[in-house]
Design a protein around this motif. Structure first.
Motif, PDB file in Angstrom:
ATOM      1  N   LEU A  88      30.970  37.463  42.222  1.00 47.93           N
ATOM      2  CA  LEU A  88      31.835  38.635  42.015  1.00 47.93           C
ATOM      3  C   LEU A  88      33.287  38.232  41.759  1.00 47.93           C
ATOM      4  O   LEU A  88      33.968  38.841  40.925  1.00 47.93           O
ATOM      5  CB  LEU A  88      31.747  39.577  43.214  1.00 47.93           C
ATOM      6  CG  LEU A  88      30.407  40.304  43.365  1.00 47.93           C
ATOM      7  CD1 LEU A  88      30.363  41.034  44.698  1.00 47.93           C
ATOM      8  CD2 LEU A  88      30.183  41.259  42.210  1.00 47.93           C
ATOM      9  N   LYS A  89      33.773  37.201  42.447  1.00 48.61           N
ATOM     10  CA  LYS A  89      35.137  36.719  42.205  1.00 48.61           C
ATOM     11  C   LYS A  89      35.278  36.198  40.776  1.00 48.61           C
ATOM     12  O   LYS A  89      36.261  36.489  40.091  1.00 48.61           O
ATOM     13  CB  LYS A  89      35.499  35.600  43.183  1.00 48.61           C
ATOM     14  CG  LYS A  89      35.840  36.061  44.572  1.00 48.61           C
ATOM     15  CD  LYS A  89      36.186  34.855  45.430  1.00 48.61           C
ATOM     16  CE  LYS A  89      36.458  35.236  46.860  1.00 48.61           C
ATOM     17  NZ  LYS A  89      36.742  34.041  47.690  1.00 48.61           N
ATOM     18  N   ALA A  90      34.288  35.429  40.328  1.00 48.80           N
ATOM     19  CA  ALA A  90      34.341  34.878  38.971  1.00 48.80           C
ATOM     20  C   ALA A  90      34.290  36.003  37.938  1.00 48.80           C
ATOM     21  O   ALA A  90      35.027  35.977  36.938  1.00 48.80           O
ATOM     22  CB  ALA A  90      33.198  33.892  38.757  1.00 48.80           C
ATOM     23  N   ALA A  91      33.428  36.994  38.164  1.00 46.68           N
ATOM     24  CA  ALA A  91      33.324  38.126  37.235  1.00 46.68           C
ATOM     25  C   ALA A  91      34.624  38.912  37.216  1.00 46.68           C
ATOM     26  O   ALA A  91      35.094  39.331  36.144  1.00 46.68           O
ATOM     27  CB  ALA A  91      32.152  39.017  37.633  1.00 46.68           C
ATOM     28  N   SER A  92      35.207  39.103  38.377  1.00 48.58           N
ATOM     29  CA  SER A  92      36.468  39.837  38.462  1.00 48.58           C
ATOM     30  C   SER A  92      37.561  39.115  37.691  1.00 48.58           C
ATOM     31  O   SER A  92      38.316  39.730  36.927  1.00 48.58           O
ATOM     32  CB  SER A  92      36.873  39.992  39.936  1.00 48.58           C
ATOM     33  OG  SER A  92      38.133  40.587  40.034  1.00 48.58           O
ATOM     34  N   ALA A  93      37.653  37.812  37.828  1.00 54.35           N
ATOM     35  CA  ALA A  93      38.659  37.029  37.116  1.00 54.35           C
ATOM     36  C   ALA A  93      38.407  37.089  35.614  1.00 54.35           C
ATOM     37  O   ALA A  93      39.347  37.227  34.819  1.00 54.35           O
ATOM     38  CB  ALA A  93      38.652  35.588  37.606  1.00 54.35           C
TER      39      ALA A  93
END
Length: 106
Positions: A88-93
């Motif tokens: 989720l962090k990678a997708a958000s970035a």
């Protein structure tokens, strides 16, 4: 025979036999060795089963089988949640970069 799995019934029966036969021997270890030879497991394997049965019964301090299973389950769940969080962090970035109105720097 590293990693050989024994059925729950065999383990429970072997432990019960040790508890039934212990008064006929001078030590619990002698009873364990005798029963282990009869049921076809090593003495050390049966000793561990007996110790765990004593912990589960509350006769010996330690982590019960139920507590160990719950701890394993929670650790797996924790690892899964950490992986999901990283995704989720990678997708958000990624989406933050895509939606940024500023032109990319060269």
């Amino acid at each position: 025979m590293a990693g050989k799995r024994y059925s729950r019934e065999l383990r429970e029966r072997a432990v019960a036999l040790v508890f039934e036969q212990v008064e006929h021997y001078s030590s619990q270890w002698e009873a364990i060795c005798s029963v282990a030879a009869k049921v076809g497991v090593s003495g050390e394997t049966l000793r561990k089963w007996v110790r765990q049965a004593e912990v589960d019964a509350g006769a010996r301090p330690g982590t019960s089988s139920e507590e160990s299973a719950e701890l394993r389950r929670l650790r797996r769940e924790n690892a899964e949640l950490r992986r999901a969080n990283e995704i989720l962090k990678a997708a958000s970035a990624f989406f933050a970069r895509e939606l940024d109105p500023r032109p990319p720097r060269s």
